[in-house]
Design an enzyme around this catalytic site. Structure first.
Site, PDB file in Angstrom:
ATOM      1  N   HIS A   1      42.992  26.076  34.856  1.00 29.56           N
ATOM      2  CA  HIS A   1      42.904  24.695  34.385  1.00 29.56           C
ATOM      3  C   HIS A   1      42.426  24.719  32.943  1.00 29.56           C
ATOM      4  CE1 HIS A   1      41.754  20.479  34.050  1.00 29.56           C
ATOM      5  NE2 HIS A   1      42.456  20.256  35.138  1.00 29.56           N
TER       6      HIS A   1
ATOM      7  N   ASP B   1      45.413  21.155  42.975  1.00 34.76           N
ATOM      8  CA  ASP B   1      46.746  21.208  43.573  1.00 34.76           C
ATOM      9  C   ASP B   1      46.886  22.334  44.593  1.00 34.76           C
ATOM     10  OD1 ASP B   1      47.814  19.057  42.097  1.00 34.76           O
ATOM     11  OD2 ASP B   1      48.107  20.354  40.366  1.00 34.76           O
TER      12      ASP B   1
END
Length: 373
Positions: A262, A314
């Site tokens: 991320h 996710d």
């Protein structure tokens, strides 16, 4: 004059907006929204609490929460014309394309489209929050030649959303976990889709236009589409050993593996992912089938040891949605639906304290070319 020393590819780490909505505190692993830690709130508060907090500025009491739910229920239905438009799309269309179309068409039914006042935008936000789950669920049904599913007024907001997708009323556990996923996806500072919405809003374009752009942004696998890619990998692998082999193969080919890493969290696990991992454990315990959990944990270990990468939201949301009976092509539309409240808050804030975005470029092309006589 352009200062070339300021060029930062991807705007990584650049402060592009001032906001009172949210902030990612990576030092303390907090997602601050309106002064509260979203992760802490998600343990005791539901999605409608977050909606009220982001749009009204306070955590609602029971009366306010009930009023909010009734307001949203009044907005569940979508115009017949939108259903007709969706039915004209090719059956090969992705639900995100259908969602983008549906949100765009909604603008044509707004009789005050040029009004940017806070009260009018707030009304629009509630309308969108009521209608987008309907568009998400029924665009999928229509694309699969199924009859649209009508909303049920006796279910909660999240339970009704899940019901419209699956066609069955969720259990208490399923409703709780789905609602928590909506909370965790609801707001996340300034990712690509939110930045896109604010850039569009800075031209004083309307809320629908800003959200339509956000749908297009979120469709990309480097943003919202990652949850679908994760589940497709798990399906392809089928077993723990198969998933290990798949990941090692991708790593050897230097392919990007979705669900890991991320831009903001960098060298630590997305704290939202940890909460979805716990949700996956809860769902796996219901019928004793923990294969997906084992596969995900094996993948998590490989990526941590070999690449120093950690799961993002996710990665664990994908198998959770699979356990809830949600079709893979709807994972990203659900992401968008939950993020609608955050997007609306950002667009409203941009409209109320606006300066149009107009950056410059670092030109690296040719110069001084001449056309010969």
């Amino acid at each position: 004059m352009v200062n070339t020393n300021q060029f930062i590819p991807g705007l990584e780490g650049v402060i592009a907006s001032e906001t009172k909505i949210s902030f990612l505190d990576t030092v303390n692993s907090e997602i601050v929204i309106k002064g509260y830690d979203l992760l802490a709130l998600s343990k005791t508060k539901g999605y409608l609490d977050i909606v009220h907090l982001l749009l009204e500025g306070t955590i609602p009491n029971e009366a306010e929460k009930q009023h909010l739910e009734e307001t949203l229920k009044q907005e569940y239905d979508v115009p017949d014309e939108i259903i007709q438009v969706l039915s004209l799309l090719p059956k090969t269309a992705h639900p995100m394309d259908a969602l983008r179309t549906g949100v765009s068409v909604l603008a044509s039914f707004d009789t005050e489209l040029l009004n940017r006042e806070h009260s009018t935008n707030l009304k629009r936000a509630y309308q969108l929050l009521g209608k987008i789950p309907n568009i998400v669920a029924n665009s999928y049904h229509i694309l699969h030649s199924e009859e649209p599913v009508q909303p049920l007024q006796d279910l909660s907001y999240s339970a009704n959303f899940l019901y419209m997708i699956t066609g069955k009323k969720p259990t208490e556990l399923e409703e709780k976990i789905f609602d928590r996923s909506l909370v965790l996806y609801s707001e996340h500072e300034l990712p690509n889709s939110t930045f896109t919405a604010r850039v569009i809003a800075s031209t004083l374009s309307d809320l629908y236009g800003a959200l339509t752009g956000a749908v297009a942004s979120l469709k990309g696998h480097l943003h919202g589409g990652a949850n679908e890619a994760v589940m497709e990998m798990l399906q392809d692998a089928q077993t723990v050993e198969g998933f290990k082999h798949l990941l090692h193969d991708k790593l050897s080919k230097k392919e990007k593996i979705m669900g890991f890493g991320h831009r903001v969290y960098m060298k630590k696990m997305d704290p939202r992912a940890a909460m979805m991992k716990e949700a996956l454990k809860e769902l796996s315990a219901v019928n004793g089938d923990d294969l997906l959990l084992q596969m995900c944990e094996a993948g998590e270990q490989i990526m941590r040891e070999e690449k120093g990468l950690f799961p993002n939201l996710d990665y664990y949301a994908a198998p959770v949605y699979w356990k809830l009976g949600i079709p893979i092509p709807l994972y990203t539309p659900i992401f968008f639906s939950s993020r609608t409240v955050g997007l609306c808050a950002h667009v409203m804030e941009q409209h109320e304290n606006n300066r149009i975005f107009r950056p410059r470029v670092l030109y690296t092309g040719a110069r001084n070319l001449r056309v010969e006589d």
